[in-house]
Design an enzyme around this catalytic site. Structure first.
Site, PDB file in Angstrom:
ATOM      1  N   ASP A  74      -7.827   3.398  -0.542  1.00 41.97           N
ATOM      2  CA  ASP A  74      -6.797   4.200  -1.170  1.00 41.97           C
ATOM      3  C   ASP A  74      -6.620   3.561  -2.478  1.00 41.97           C
ATOM      4  OD1 ASP A  74      -6.150   1.530  -0.467  1.00 41.97           O
ATOM      5  OD2 ASP A  74      -4.149   1.956   0.382  1.00 41.97           O
ATOM      6  N   SER A  75      -7.570   2.668  -2.925  1.00 42.55           N
ATOM      7  CA  SER A  75      -7.564   2.212  -4.368  1.00 42.55           C
ATOM      8  C   SER A  75      -7.794   3.403  -5.287  1.00 42.55           C
ATOM      9  CB  SER A  75      -8.497   0.896  -4.598  1.00 42.55           C
ATOM     10  OG  SER A  75      -9.687   1.533  -3.863  1.00 42.55           O
ATOM     11  N   ASP A 113      -9.866   5.046   4.186  1.00 41.72           N
ATOM     12  CA  ASP A 113      -8.478   4.114   4.401  1.00 41.72           C
ATOM     13  C   ASP A 113      -7.499   4.984   4.807  1.00 41.72           C
ATOM     14  OD1 ASP A 113      -8.223   1.708   3.579  1.00 41.72           O
ATOM     15  OD2 ASP A 113      -8.313   1.528   1.619  1.00 41.72           O
ATOM     16  N   LYS A 143     -10.192   2.477   7.953  1.00 43.01           N
ATOM     17  CA  LYS A 143      -9.546   1.354   7.595  1.00 43.01           C
ATOM     18  C   LYS A 143      -7.958   1.089   7.435  1.00 43.01           C
ATOM     19  CE  LYS A 143      -9.698  -1.068   3.634  1.00 43.01           C
ATOM     20  NZ  LYS A 143      -8.494  -1.210   3.273  1.00 43.01           N
ATOM     21  N   GLU A 145      -4.070  -1.251   6.673  1.00 41.59           N
ATOM     22  CA  GLU A 145      -3.749  -2.640   6.445  1.00 41.59           C
ATOM     23  C   GLU A 145      -2.921  -3.329   7.562  1.00 41.59           C
ATOM     24  OE1 GLU A 145      -2.070  -2.678   2.586  1.00 41.59           O
ATOM     25  OE2 GLU A 145      -3.864  -1.956   1.889  1.00 41.59           O
ATOM     26  N   GLU A 213      -8.508 -10.031   1.853  1.00 37.99           N
ATOM     27  CA  GLU A 213      -8.407  -9.809   0.499  1.00 37.99           C
ATOM     28  C   GLU A 213      -7.483 -10.990  -0.148  1.00 37.99           C
ATOM     29  OE1 GLU A 213      -7.305  -5.873  -0.696  1.00 37.99           O
ATOM     30  OE2 GLU A 213      -6.922  -6.543  -2.899  1.00 37.99           O
TER      31      GLU A 213
HETATM   32  O1  KIV Z   1      -8.673   0.577  -1.217  1.00 35.10           O
HETATM   33  C1  KIV Z   1      -9.447  -0.206  -1.498  1.00 35.10           C
HETATM   34  O2  KIV Z   1     -10.443  -0.299  -2.609  1.00 35.10           O
HETATM   35  C2  KIV Z   1      -9.627  -1.702  -0.524  1.00 35.10           C
HETATM   36  C3  KIV Z   1     -10.615  -2.736  -1.105  1.00 35.10           C
HETATM   37  C4  KIV Z   1     -10.121  -3.369  -2.060  1.00 35.10           C
HETATM   38  C5  KIV Z   1     -10.946  -3.572   0.432  1.00 35.10           C
HETATM   39  O3  KIV Z   1      -8.812  -1.752   0.395  1.00 35.10           O
END
Ligand code: KIV
Length: 345
Positions: A74-75, A113, A143, A145, A213
Site C-alpha cells: 500500500d506504499s 497488501d 499482507k 498490519e 518494520e
Molecule cells: O506497503 C509496503 O510497501 C510495505 C513494506 C514497507 C513492507 O508494507
C-alpha cells in the site's frame, strides 16, 4: 480468450506442489515460489528476498532479478500516487496494481497488501477483501498490519478462509494516526515487548511470515528467535529471516518531496534511477528544441523517389502547392542527412 487464459494461468499458480491429482512435482527455477519453498529456505537459514512492485514493468524487473516475494504494497499510495501517507489508497486501486503486477511477475510469490479501511471493521469485511485480492487481483497471499486485537482476529479469519496471510509489526504506517508519525517502534521496554507479543499473536493466528518494520536490531533478533515463521525485516537490521525494500527507495527514485524527506535512513540506494530519468528527459527536450532529434537513424520510414514524384504531382493537382514544396524539401533534406550520417559512421 487471451484474458481467460491469463486468468487461468494466474489461478493455477495457487495450486500447491502436492496436488491430489498430479502428485508432488519437482520445482524448476521458472516455477512460482510457494509457501513450501519459503519454509525450506527458512529451515536452511537462507535469507528470503522481498521487493515491492506496483505495475507491469516493475513486476517484470522484480521477477527477472529472481526475488522470492513480490509485495504489492500500500506504499503505492506514496510512491506511485504521491500521497503523504498510505491511508488514502483504496481496495479498488490496490486491485488494479495487483492485476498489473500479476501479469508481469510469474515466478515470485505474490503478496497483496490489504489497504487501510478494508479489513478492520469485521472478520467478514477482512475475508471479503482478502478473497478479492486473490480472485480479482491474482495474488497468492495477502499482507495486513497487526497491532489492535481486531487486526489479529482479521488475520485469523482470513487464514480460516484458506488464504495465506503475512503479518506486519513495528512501524505500521496505517496506524500513523495513533503512532503520531512514521516513528520507529520497540525503542522502550514496553514498546519492544509489544512488538514481540504482536508478532507472536500473528503467528498464533496462522500467519506464514511477519514483516518487522523500523525496530532496533535486538528487538528484531528477539522476534526472529521467538517465532517459528520467517521474519522479513525493513529497518530491523540483519537478524531477520529475510529483507524487504520498497522498489522506488532501493532504486533511488525519490521524486515526491515528502517521500524524499521520509525516505528511511535504513534504505540503501542501489542505483540513482531518478537521476538517470531526469537526465534522459532533459536531453530529449534539448534535442527536440534544437531539432537534432529525430535524426536520420530515427526516421525509418522510406518512400522511393518515383513515389515522391507522384505524390508531389498529386498534391499540386489537389491545389496543395505549399504542401508539395514542404514534401519536396523534406525528401531532399532527409537524403542529404542520410548520406552525411552514413559517411560519418
Ligand atoms: O506497503 C509496503 O510497501 C510495505 C513494506 C514497507 C513492507 O508494507
Amino acid at each position: 480468450m487471451r484474458g481467460l487464459r491469463q486468468l487461468t494461468r494466474r489461478l493455477l499458480s495457487n495450486v500447491p506442489e502436492n496436488t491430489v491429482y498430479g502428485g508432488p512435482k519437482t520445482q524448476t527455477p521458472s516455477q512460482r515460489v510457494t509457501l513450501a519453498n519459503l519454509r525450506q529456505k527458512y529451515a536452511r537459514g537462507e535469507p528470503i528476498t522481498m521487493v515491492t512492485a506496483y505495475d507491469y514493468p516493475s513486476a517484470v524487473h522484480v521477477d527477472q532479478a529472481g526475488i522470492d516475494i513480490c509485495l504489492v504494497g500500500d506504499s503505492a499510495a506514496m510512491v506511485v500516487h504521491g500521497h503523504d501517507t498510505t491511508l488514502p489508497v483504496t481496495l479498488e486501486l490496490m486491485l488494479a496494481h495487483c492485476q498489473a503486477v500479476a501479469r508481469g511477475a510469474t515466478r515470485p510469490l505474490l503478496v497483496g497488501d490489504l489497504p487501510f479501511g478494508s479489513y478492520e471493521s469485521s472478520s467478514n469485511q477482512a475475508v471479503d477483501s482478502a478473497v478479492r485480492v486473490l480472485k480479482e487481483g491474482g495474488m497468492d497471499a495477502i499482507k495486513l498490519e497487526g497491532g489492535a486485537p481486531s487486526r489479529i482476529s482479521a488475520a485469523g479469519a482470513i487464514v480460516e478462509a484458506g488464504i495465506a496471510v503475512m503479518g506486519h509489526v513495528g512501524l505500521t504506517p496505517q496506524a500513523i494516526s495513533v503512532l503520531g508519525g512514521f516513528r520507529p517502534q520497540g525503542k522502550s521496554v514496553s514498546s519492544a515487548v509489544k512488538v514481540v507479543e504482536t508478532a507472536l499473536a500473528l503467528q498464533e493466528a496462522g500467519c506464514f511470515s511477519v514483516v518487522l518494520e523500523c525496530v532496533p536490531a535486538p528487538v528484531a533478533a528477539a522476534v526472529t528467535s521467538a517465532l517459528q515463521i520467517p521474519t522479513i525485516g525493513i529497518g530491523g537490521g540483519p537478524f531477520c529471516s529475510g529483507q524487504v525494500l520498497v522498489y522506488h527507495d532501493l532504486l533511488g527514485m525519490l521524486q515526491h518531496p515528502h517521500h524524499a524527506k521520509v525516505t528511511p535512513k535504513f534504505c540503501k540506494q542501489y542505483a540513482r534511477v531518478g537521476d538517470v530519468i531526469n537526465k534522459a528527459l532533459s536531453e530529449y527536450k534539448q534535442e527536440v528544441e534544437s531539432k537534432t532529434f529525430p535524426g536520420p537513424s530515427h526516421t525509418p520510414y522510406k518512400i522511393n523517389a518515383k513515389d515522391v514524384d507522384g505524390f508531389l504531382k498529386e498534391l499540386q493537382r489537389l491545389g496543395l502547392s505549399d504542401a508539395a514544396t514542404a514534401a519536396a524539401a523534406a525528401a531532399e533534406n532527409i537524403e542529404i542527412a542520410g548520406k552525411q550520417s552514413t559517411k560519418s559512421s
